[in-house]
Scaffold this motif. Structure first.
Motif, PDB file in Angstrom:
ATOM      1  N   VAL A 129     -12.320 -22.407  76.698  1.00 13.85           N
ATOM      2  CA  VAL A 129     -12.897 -23.749  76.571  1.00 13.85           C
ATOM      3  C   VAL A 129     -14.415 -23.660  76.634  1.00 13.85           C
ATOM      4  O   VAL A 129     -14.986 -22.648  77.057  1.00 13.85           O
ATOM      5  N   ALA A 130     -15.068 -24.727  76.218  1.00  6.36           N
ATOM      6  CA  ALA A 130     -16.507 -24.899  76.411  1.00  6.36           C
ATOM      7  C   ALA A 130     -16.716 -25.973  77.465  1.00  6.36           C
ATOM      8  O   ALA A 130     -15.950 -26.937  77.533  1.00  6.36           O
ATOM      9  N   VAL A 131     -17.737 -25.808  78.287  1.00  5.12           N
ATOM     10  CA  VAL A 131     -18.088 -26.800  79.302  1.00  5.12           C
ATOM     11  C   VAL A 131     -19.512 -27.257  79.007  1.00  5.12           C
ATOM     12  O   VAL A 131     -20.435 -26.444  78.989  1.00  5.12           O
ATOM     13  N   PHE A 152     -21.630 -23.790  78.666  1.00  8.21           N
ATOM     14  CA  PHE A 152     -20.924 -22.539  78.903  1.00  8.21           C
ATOM     15  C   PHE A 152     -19.794 -22.424  77.886  1.00  8.21           C
ATOM     16  O   PHE A 152     -18.975 -23.336  77.750  1.00  8.21           O
ATOM     17  N   LEU A 153     -19.759 -21.301  77.179  1.00  4.07           N
ATOM     18  CA  LEU A 153     -18.755 -21.064  76.148  1.00  4.07           C
ATOM     19  C   LEU A 153     -17.777 -19.974  76.579  1.00  4.07           C
ATOM     20  O   LEU A 153     -18.079 -19.170  77.458  1.00  4.07           O
ATOM     21  N   VAL A 165     -18.118 -25.832  85.862  1.00  3.92           N
ATOM     22  CA  VAL A 165     -18.327 -27.252  86.169  1.00  3.92           C
ATOM     23  C   VAL A 165     -19.418 -27.401  87.215  1.00  3.92           C
ATOM     24  O   VAL A 165     -20.330 -28.230  87.087  1.00  3.92           O
ATOM     25  N   HIS A 166     -19.357 -26.590  88.251  1.00  4.05           N
ATOM     26  CA  HIS A 166     -20.347 -26.646  89.324  1.00  4.05           C
ATOM     27  C   HIS A 166     -21.736 -26.315  88.782  1.00  4.05           C
ATOM     28  O   HIS A 166     -22.732 -26.961  89.136  1.00  4.05           O
ATOM     29  N   GLN A 167     -21.828 -25.316  87.926  1.00  2.47           N
ATOM     30  CA  GLN A 167     -23.103 -24.904  87.353  1.00  2.47           C
ATOM     31  C   GLN A 167     -23.708 -26.013  86.486  1.00  2.47           C
ATOM     32  O   GLN A 167     -24.923 -26.245  86.511  1.00  2.47           O
TER      33      GLN A 167
END
Length: 210
Positions: A129-131, A152-153, A165-167
């Motif tokens: 997933v990508a975030v 994030f990839l 998620v936290h980042q």
């Protein structure tokens, strides 16, 4: 519709993209709302739009409410001299570390885990997933935050998803940190198909490149 209560209100923490519409910008940000609208309007026409889920503005507010985090950020930014580069850097670094040192709320972790497991049922075991952030107010005439958010990839597995998620919740630059007082950021978690998976998904057959 999944992701909403009987009154049509969005769930407080995590919402499937297919449950979103463009009218939900204030709760999930522009990118999430637009993807939800695409899924709602185009999927029934056979247009392929990757699935995923979004965190909400309420989820970030709940995170910032822990241990007086929001108040500490507001206090740090109140007297910030934006023309002082050294002060900008030190304040931004300090705020980012506060965010990273604050754990995600247990209820949010549970909701992310449930959404991830539901998403996993429709994909291969090693799916990625990508975030990405999705702000509730961005690229306005008087304020633009484009390019200042984390992406994030190729995130695989629930532990790596939670870390990403936290980042993304922790802004890297002070300009973005200052924006926490003006708008709320939400997140997109969206399926990233591999080239072969994408071809199969779209019904494409391999062939020579023209």
């Amino acid at each position: 519709m999944a992701g909403r209560d009987t009154g049509g209100k969005l769930n407080s923490t995590i919402v499937p993209l297919q449950a979103l519409r463009i009218s939900d910008v204030a709760q999930v940000g522009g990118k999430n709302a637009s993807l939800g609208e695409l899924l709602g309007q185009l999927s029934k026409l056979g247009v392929k739009v990757p699935d995923g889920f979004a965190t909400t503005a309420d989820a970030l507010r709940a995170f910032l409410a822990q241990d007086g985090l929001a108040d500490r950020i507001t206090t740090s930014l109140r007297d910030l001299d934006v023309n002082d580069v050294e002060q900008l850097a030190s304040t931004g670094s300090r705020i980012r570390q506060w965010i990273l040192d604050t754990p995600l709320p247990p209820a949010m972790l549970e909701d992310i885990s449930n959404a991830w497991q539901a998403m996993a049922r429709g994909h291969a075991a090693d799916f990625a997933v990508a975030v990405r952030s999705s702000a509730t107010a961005e690229d306005l005439p008087e304020a633009s935050f484009a390019g200042q958010q984390e992406t994030f990839l190729n995130i695989r597995g629930l532990p790596h998803l939670i870390e990403a998620v936290h980042q993304v919740f922790a802004p890297r630059c002070t300009t973005t940190a200052r924006s926490l007082t003006a708008f709320i950021r939400t997140l997109i978690i969206i399926w990233l198909p591999s080239q072969s998976a994408y071809s199969t998904w779209c019904g494409l057959k391999p062939g020579p490149v023209a």
